[in-house]
Design a protein around this motif. Structure first.
Motif, PDB file in Angstrom:
ATOM      1  N   GLU A 278       0.800  -1.228   0.000  1.00  0.00           N
ATOM      2  CA  GLU A 278       0.000   0.000   0.000  1.00  0.00           C
ATOM      3  C   GLU A 278       0.834   1.280   0.000  1.00  0.00           C
ATOM      4  OE1 GLU A 278      -3.722   2.120   2.276  1.00  0.00           O
ATOM      5  OE2 GLU A 278      -2.910   0.265   3.082  1.00  0.00           O
ATOM      6  N   PRO A 279       1.857   1.423   0.855  1.00  0.00           N
ATOM      7  CA  PRO A 279       2.629   2.669   0.815  1.00  0.00           C
ATOM      8  C   PRO A 279       3.271   2.921  -0.550  1.00  0.00           C
ATOM      9  CG  PRO A 279       3.170   1.415   2.785  1.00  0.00           C
ATOM     10  CD  PRO A 279       2.324   0.530   1.924  1.00  0.00           C
ATOM     11  N   LEU A 280       3.787   1.868  -1.160  1.00  0.00           N
ATOM     12  CA  LEU A 280       4.426   2.003  -2.467  1.00  0.00           C
ATOM     13  C   LEU A 280       3.404   2.381  -3.534  1.00  0.00           C
ATOM     14  CD1 LEU A 280       6.996   1.756  -4.169  1.00  0.00           C
ATOM     15  CD2 LEU A 280       6.489  -0.694  -4.414  1.00  0.00           C
ATOM     16  N   VAL A 281       2.276   1.712  -3.538  1.00  0.00           N
ATOM     17  CA  VAL A 281       1.211   2.008  -4.501  1.00  0.00           C
ATOM     18  C   VAL A 281       0.756   3.459  -4.342  1.00  0.00           C
ATOM     19  CG1 VAL A 281      -1.171   1.470  -5.149  1.00  0.00           C
ATOM     20  CG2 VAL A 281       0.449  -0.382  -4.698  1.00  0.00           C
ATOM     21  N   LEU A 282       0.602   3.894  -3.101  1.00  0.00           N
ATOM     22  CA  LEU A 282       0.156   5.268  -2.850  1.00  0.00           C
ATOM     23  C   LEU A 282       1.223   6.285  -3.257  1.00  0.00           C
ATOM     24  CD1 LEU A 282      -1.754   4.801   0.510  1.00  0.00           C
ATOM     25  CD2 LEU A 282      -2.730   5.222  -1.767  1.00  0.00           C
ATOM     26  N   CYS A 283       2.491   5.956  -3.086  1.00  0.00           N
ATOM     27  CA  CYS A 283       3.548   6.870  -3.554  1.00  0.00           C
ATOM     28  C   CYS A 283       3.474   7.046  -5.064  1.00  0.00           C
ATOM     29  CB  CYS A 283       4.931   6.373  -3.137  1.00  0.00           C
ATOM     30  SG  CYS A 283       5.400   6.831  -1.457  1.00  0.00           S
ATOM     31  N   TYR A 284       3.307   5.939  -5.791  1.00  0.00           N
ATOM     32  CA  TYR A 284       3.172   6.042  -7.248  1.00  0.00           C
ATOM     33  C   TYR A 284       1.922   6.845  -7.622  1.00  0.00           C
ATOM     34  CZ  TYR A 284       6.914   2.859  -8.722  1.00  0.00           C
ATOM     35  OH  TYR A 284       8.138   2.288  -8.991  1.00  0.00           O
ATOM     36  N   SER A 285       0.811   6.535  -6.983  1.00  0.00           N
ATOM     37  CA  SER A 285      -0.446   7.214  -7.298  1.00  0.00           C
ATOM     38  C   SER A 285      -0.386   8.701  -6.964  1.00  0.00           C
ATOM     39  CB  SER A 285      -1.591   6.541  -6.539  1.00  0.00           C
ATOM     40  OG  SER A 285      -2.801   7.199  -6.803  1.00  0.00           O
ATOM     41  N   ASN A 286       0.167   9.026  -5.812  1.00  0.00           N
ATOM     42  CA  ASN A 286       0.256  10.429  -5.413  1.00  0.00           C
ATOM     43  C   ASN A 286       1.236  11.201  -6.294  1.00  0.00           C
ATOM     44  OD1 ASN A 286      -1.530   9.705  -3.428  1.00  0.00           O
ATOM     45  ND2 ASN A 286      -0.112   9.976  -1.735  1.00  0.00           N
ATOM     46  N   ARG A 287       2.325  10.535  -6.675  1.00  0.00           N
ATOM     47  CA  ARG A 287       3.264  11.197  -7.585  1.00  0.00           C
ATOM     48  C   ARG A 287       2.586  11.439  -8.933  1.00  0.00           C
ATOM     49  NH1 ARG A 287       9.122   8.672  -8.987  1.00  0.00           N
ATOM     50  NH2 ARG A 287       7.841   7.262 -10.232  1.00  0.00           N
ATOM     51  N   ALA A 288       1.749  10.508  -9.352  1.00  0.00           N
ATOM     52  CA  ALA A 288       0.989  10.712 -10.585  1.00  0.00           C
ATOM     53  C   ALA A 288       0.089  11.937 -10.463  1.00  0.00           C
ATOM     54  CB  ALA A 288       0.155   9.467 -10.911  1.00  0.00           C
ATOM     55  N   ALA A 289      -0.546  12.099  -9.316  1.00  0.00           N
ATOM     56  CA  ALA A 289      -1.424  13.260  -9.110  1.00  0.00           C
ATOM     57  C   ALA A 289      -0.628  14.563  -9.207  1.00  0.00           C
ATOM     58  CB  ALA A 289      -2.116  13.157  -7.758  1.00  0.00           C
ATOM     59  N   VAL A 290       0.559  14.577  -8.608  1.00  0.00           N
ATOM     60  CA  VAL A 290       1.410  15.769  -8.694  1.00  0.00           C
ATOM     61  C   VAL A 290       1.772  16.038 -10.147  1.00  0.00           C
ATOM     62  CG1 VAL A 290       3.703  16.698  -8.143  1.00  0.00           C
ATOM     63  CG2 VAL A 290       2.353  15.576  -6.365  1.00  0.00           C
ATOM     64  N   ARG A 291       2.174  15.011 -10.837  1.00  0.00           N
ATOM     65  CA  ARG A 291       2.595  15.172 -12.233  1.00  0.00           C
ATOM     66  C   ARG A 291       1.421  15.611 -13.114  1.00  0.00           C
ATOM     67  NH1 ARG A 291       6.934  10.121 -12.755  1.00  0.00           N
ATOM     68  NH2 ARG A 291       8.624  11.266 -11.739  1.00  0.00           N
ATOM     69  N   MET A 292       0.223  15.151 -12.796  1.00  0.00           N
ATOM     70  CA  MET A 292      -0.953  15.605 -13.538  1.00  0.00           C
ATOM     71  C   MET A 292      -1.192  17.092 -13.288  1.00  0.00           C
ATOM     72  SD  MET A 292      -3.495  12.356 -12.986  1.00  0.00           S
ATOM     73  CE  MET A 292      -4.879  13.013 -13.950  1.00  0.00           C
ATOM     74  N   THR A 293      -1.044  17.514 -12.054  1.00  0.00           N
ATOM     75  CA  THR A 293      -1.215  18.923 -11.713  1.00  0.00           C
ATOM     76  C   THR A 293      -0.206  19.785 -12.477  1.00  0.00           C
ATOM     77  OG1 THR A 293      -2.026  18.331  -9.521  1.00  0.00           O
ATOM     78  CG2 THR A 293      -1.242  20.583  -9.801  1.00  0.00           C
ATOM     79  N   CYS A 294       0.984  19.226 -12.690  1.00  0.00           N
ATOM     80  CA  CYS A 294       2.038  19.938 -13.425  1.00  0.00           C
ATOM     81  C   CYS A 294       1.929  19.721 -14.935  1.00  0.00           C
ATOM     82  CB  CYS A 294       3.412  19.474 -12.929  1.00  0.00           C
ATOM     83  SG  CYS A 294       3.723  19.891 -11.201  1.00  0.00           S
ATOM     84  N   LYS A 295       0.854  19.082 -15.363  1.00  0.00           N
ATOM     85  CA  LYS A 295       0.580  18.820 -16.790  1.00  0.00           C
ATOM     86  C   LYS A 295       1.626  17.920 -17.446  1.00  0.00           C
ATOM     87  CE  LYS A 295      -2.539  22.554 -17.275  1.00  0.00           C
ATOM     88  NZ  LYS A 295      -3.461  22.013 -16.315  1.00  0.00           N
ATOM     89  N   ARG A 296       2.203  17.028 -16.655  1.00  0.00           N
ATOM     90  CA  ARG A 296       3.158  16.038 -17.169  1.00  0.00           C
ATOM     91  C   ARG A 296       2.425  14.699 -17.238  1.00  0.00           C
ATOM     92  NH1 ARG A 296       7.222  16.587 -12.941  1.00  0.00           N
ATOM     93  NH2 ARG A 296       8.138  14.733 -13.826  1.00  0.00           N
ATOM     94  N   PHE A 297       1.499  14.622 -18.169  1.00  0.00           N
ATOM     95  CA  PHE A 297       0.567  13.502 -18.228  1.00  0.00           C
ATOM     96  C   PHE A 297       1.222  12.180 -18.622  1.00  0.00           C
ATOM     97  CE2 PHE A 297      -1.981  17.345 -18.916  1.00  0.00           C
ATOM     98  CZ  PHE A 297      -2.786  17.248 -17.795  1.00  0.00           C
ATOM     99  N   ARG A 298       2.241  12.212 -19.466  1.00  0.00           N
ATOM    100  CA  ARG A 298       2.911  10.960 -19.863  1.00  0.00           C
ATOM    101  C   ARG A 298       3.627  10.347 -18.650  1.00  0.00           C
ATOM    102  NH1 ARG A 298       1.350   7.996 -23.498  1.00  0.00           N
ATOM    103  NH2 ARG A 298       1.267   9.716 -24.950  1.00  0.00           N
TER     104      ARG A 298
END
Length: 144
Positions: free
Chosen positions: A52-72
């Motif tokens: 769970e912590p690892l999955v959430l780190c990936y998911s949360n980092r994805a959210a940050v990257r989406m906010t920064c418009k780094r969708f790929r």
């Protein structure tokens, strides 16, 4: 480092990332989530009982990257998180939104449909369900 120690370190970095995200320090948040991801060696992933912590780190980092418009980049994180935990529906929704923002409409529709067809969304926050319905509608309109 033992498996449990690695996951504890990952969780600490995740929590630090969450704090940075709340303070709108996106670069620091991404850095913390990345350190969380790197704190769990690849060989420990398959042996880990609680990812769970690892999955959430990936998911949360994805959210940050989406906010920064780094969708790929965000999509890559979503796919890893979904591989680690196929039942984590929120990351499927993020992947769908990434595909949509990248103009990969058919892939977006596929992910939105997987999200809604799973039925597990009934346990999720109403806001998340509405986001999925809205995203699916946008994707279908784009296909026309």
């Amino acid at each position: 480092m033992s498996n449990s120690a690695a996951l504890e370190a990952c969780e600490r970095w995740r929590l630090r990332g969450n704090e940075a995200y709340k303070q709108d320090d996106l670069s620091r948040a991404e850095e913390c989530y990345t350190k969380g991801v790197k704190s769990v060696p690849c060989n420990d992933i398959s042996e880990s009982l609680c990812l769970e912590p690892l999955v959430l780190c990936y998911s949360n980092r994805a959210a940050v990257r989406m906010t920064c418009k780094r969708f790929r980049d965000a999509l890559g994180d979503c796919l890893v998180a979904a591989t680690l935990d196929p039942n984590f529906l929120k990351v499927r929704l993020r992947a769908a939104n990434c595909h949509l923002m990248l103009g990969e409409v058919e892939d977006a529709v596929q992910y939105f449909n997987k999200f809604t067809e799973s039925g597990g969304y009934l346990c999720l926050d109403r806001k998340v369900v509405l986001e999925a319905a809205d995203g699916l509608q946008k994707a279908k309109v784009s296909l026309l």
